[in-house]
Scaffold this motif. Structure first.
Motif, PDB file in Angstrom:
ATOM      1  N   TYR A  59       0.864  -1.182   0.000  1.00  0.00           N
ATOM      2  CA  TYR A  59       0.000   0.000   0.000  1.00  0.00           C
ATOM      3  C   TYR A  59       0.897   1.227   0.000  1.00  0.00           C
ATOM      4  O   TYR A  59       2.126   1.126   0.018  1.00  0.00           O
ATOM      5  CB  TYR A  59      -0.920  -0.008   1.222  1.00  0.00           C
ATOM      6  N   PHE A  60       0.275   2.388  -0.028  1.00  0.00           N
ATOM      7  CA  PHE A  60       1.027   3.629   0.101  1.00  0.00           C
ATOM      8  C   PHE A  60       1.494   3.791   1.557  1.00  0.00           C
ATOM      9  O   PHE A  60       1.028   3.087   2.452  1.00  0.00           O
ATOM     10  CB  PHE A  60       0.162   4.815  -0.315  1.00  0.00           C
ATOM     11  N   THR A 104      -1.273  -4.347 -10.710  1.00  0.00           N
ATOM     12  CA  THR A 104      -2.253  -4.705  -9.682  1.00  0.00           C
ATOM     13  C   THR A 104      -3.499  -5.293 -10.337  1.00  0.00           C
ATOM     14  O   THR A 104      -3.815  -4.975 -11.486  1.00  0.00           O
ATOM     15  CB  THR A 104      -2.638  -3.481  -8.845  1.00  0.00           C
ATOM     16  N   PRO A 105      -4.237  -6.152  -9.628  1.00  0.00           N
ATOM     17  CA  PRO A 105      -5.390  -6.817 -10.251  1.00  0.00           C
ATOM     18  C   PRO A 105      -6.475  -5.861 -10.731  1.00  0.00           C
ATOM     19  O   PRO A 105      -7.088  -6.106 -11.779  1.00  0.00           O
ATOM     20  CB  PRO A 105      -5.921  -7.724  -9.127  1.00  0.00           C
ATOM     21  N   PHE A 106      -6.733  -4.783  -9.987  1.00  0.00           N
ATOM     22  CA  PHE A 106      -7.836  -3.887 -10.330  1.00  0.00           C
ATOM     23  C   PHE A 106      -7.400  -2.431 -10.437  1.00  0.00           C
ATOM     24  O   PHE A 106      -8.236  -1.532 -10.429  1.00  0.00           O
ATOM     25  CB  PHE A 106      -8.952  -4.009  -9.278  1.00  0.00           C
ATOM     26  N   PRO A 110      -4.940  -1.495  -1.344  1.00  0.00           N
ATOM     27  CA  PRO A 110      -3.845  -2.432  -1.128  1.00  0.00           C
ATOM     28  C   PRO A 110      -4.009  -3.728  -1.890  1.00  0.00           C
ATOM     29  O   PRO A 110      -5.098  -4.070  -2.349  1.00  0.00           O
ATOM     30  CB  PRO A 110      -3.937  -2.701   0.384  1.00  0.00           C
ATOM     31  N   ILE A 111      -2.898  -4.449  -1.978  1.00  0.00           N
ATOM     32  CA  ILE A 111      -2.915  -5.826  -2.444  1.00  0.00           C
ATOM     33  C   ILE A 111      -2.142  -6.665  -1.430  1.00  0.00           C
ATOM     34  O   ILE A 111      -1.242  -6.163  -0.750  1.00  0.00           O
ATOM     35  CB  ILE A 111      -2.307  -6.001  -3.849  1.00  0.00           C
ATOM     36  N   LEU A 112      -2.525  -7.922  -1.334  1.00  0.00           N
ATOM     37  CA  LEU A 112      -1.850  -8.858  -0.433  1.00  0.00           C
ATOM     38  C   LEU A 112      -1.357 -10.044  -1.234  1.00  0.00           C
ATOM     39  O   LEU A 112      -2.135 -10.689  -1.948  1.00  0.00           O
ATOM     40  CB  LEU A 112      -2.818  -9.340   0.653  1.00  0.00           C
ATOM     41  N   ALA A 113      -0.074 -10.338  -1.124  1.00  0.00           N
ATOM     42  CA  ALA A 113       0.486 -11.542  -1.726  1.00  0.00           C
ATOM     43  C   ALA A 113       0.580 -12.613  -0.647  1.00  0.00           C
ATOM     44  O   ALA A 113       1.177 -12.387   0.415  1.00  0.00           O
ATOM     45  CB  ALA A 113       1.857 -11.258  -2.316  1.00  0.00           C
ATOM     46  N   VAL A 119      -3.952 -11.034  -3.984  1.00  0.00           N
ATOM     47  CA  VAL A 119      -5.369 -10.770  -3.758  1.00  0.00           C
ATOM     48  C   VAL A 119      -5.549  -9.262  -3.656  1.00  0.00           C
ATOM     49  O   VAL A 119      -4.792  -8.583  -2.945  1.00  0.00           O
ATOM     50  CB  VAL A 119      -5.861 -11.439  -2.455  1.00  0.00           C
ATOM     51  N   GLY A 120      -6.550  -8.735  -4.358  1.00  0.00           N
ATOM     52  CA  GLY A 120      -6.831  -7.303  -4.320  1.00  0.00           C
ATOM     53  C   GLY A 120      -8.098  -6.988  -3.539  1.00  0.00           C
ATOM     54  O   GLY A 120      -8.780  -7.889  -3.044  1.00  0.00           O
ATOM     55  N   GLN A 121      -8.417  -5.684  -3.450  1.00  0.00           N
ATOM     56  CA  GLN A 121      -9.589  -5.137  -2.752  1.00  0.00           C
ATOM     57  C   GLN A 121      -9.391  -5.170  -1.237  1.00  0.00           C
ATOM     58  O   GLN A 121      -9.209  -6.233  -0.635  1.00  0.00           O
ATOM     59  CB  GLN A 121     -10.876  -5.859  -3.146  1.00  0.00           C
ATOM     60  N   SER A 122      -9.455  -4.004  -0.631  1.00  0.00           N
ATOM     61  CA  SER A 122      -9.071  -3.861   0.775  1.00  0.00           C
ATOM     62  C   SER A 122      -9.902  -4.710   1.724  1.00  0.00           C
ATOM     63  O   SER A 122      -9.357  -5.347   2.642  1.00  0.00           O
ATOM     64  CB  SER A 122      -9.162  -2.385   1.187  1.00  0.00           C
TER      65      SER A 122
END
Length: 230
Positions: A59-60, A104-106, A110-113, A119-122
């Motif tokens: 994330y930022f 990024t997916p979308f 954030p994204i989580l690996a 996986v995307g979407q917070s």
């Protein structure tokens, strides 16, 4: 007085930009030297798997939409890579984000690996982490109780962001802010307190800490109006 049971949480200092967690302590990296703080949530023991997946949260360098995931990981006592990008508030940050966005997916963070699977979407990220670490409710009904609170928080958060961040017209922004402070937030807290009372007055689901409680902590601690009513 709203959310008396959260008062011990909302007085907690804000987490510094970089940190990782252990089971009982948060380790803060400051000027290259580790410092230790009591974990944000310690009411419920972690339910850790024998072999933990490798997590990288990107994330930022802000709290905002990634902070719920960070708080869930802190409560679970899970180590992870907290990858932070420059906020896209200036030309340099915007250029950096433009170079990352297509991967990024979308087109969002954030994204989580998880072991390399992204996986995307917070809220999807936060919900996954809550399920993986025993913070989503013990039954489907408890999970639904937690989810309804999270969905309510998400709705209020979007109204907050629109009023204070996204709206560019100053007159419209002032109108939205007034409505949020005088109508949206008080109604939100009134409804949430009623739900909390129905579940015993301490936790939102299953008489145990869940991600609903964690997200409420985050939402209320980010609001001056939230602090004023605790």
């Amino acid at each position: 007085m709203l959310f008396r049971s959260f008062s011990r949480l909302i007085t907690l200092h804000r987490a510094p930009p970089l940190y990782h967690t252990t089971n009982k302590l948060i380790t803060t990296v400051s000027a290259g030297k580790p410092r230790f703080h009591q974990a944000v949530f310690s009411q419920q023991p972690s339910r850790l798997k024998p072999t933990m997946p490798a997590y990288t949260l990107t994330y930022f360098d802000l709290r905002a939409r990634a902070e719920p995931a960070r708080l869930i990981l802190a409560q679970a006592g899970v180590e992870y890579e907290d990858k932070r990008l420059p906020p896209p508030f200036d030309e340099e940050g915007q250029k950096h984000w433009a170079s990352v966005k297509p991967s990024t997916p979308f087109g969002t963070l954030p994204i989580l690996a998880v072991d390399g699977v992204v996986v995307g979407q917070s809220m999807t990220v936060a919900r996954l982490l809550a399920r993986e670490h025993g913070l989503s409710g013990k039954t489907n009904l408890e999970a639904a109780q937690a989810d309804e609170i999270v969905d309510g928080i998400t709705d209020a958060t979007e109204k907050q962001y629109t009023a204070f961040l996204f709206e560019k017209d100053e007159a419209k922004k002032a109108e939205l802010q007034k409505k949020f402070n005088e109508d949206v937030a008080p109604t939100f807290f009134k409804n949430m307190e009623a739900r909390l009372e129905k579940t015993g007055g301490e936790y939102f689901a299953g008489n145990a800490l869940s991600w609903a409680d964690i997200l409420m902590f985050h939402f209320a601690s980010e609001l001056q109006i939230g602090r004023a009513h605790v």
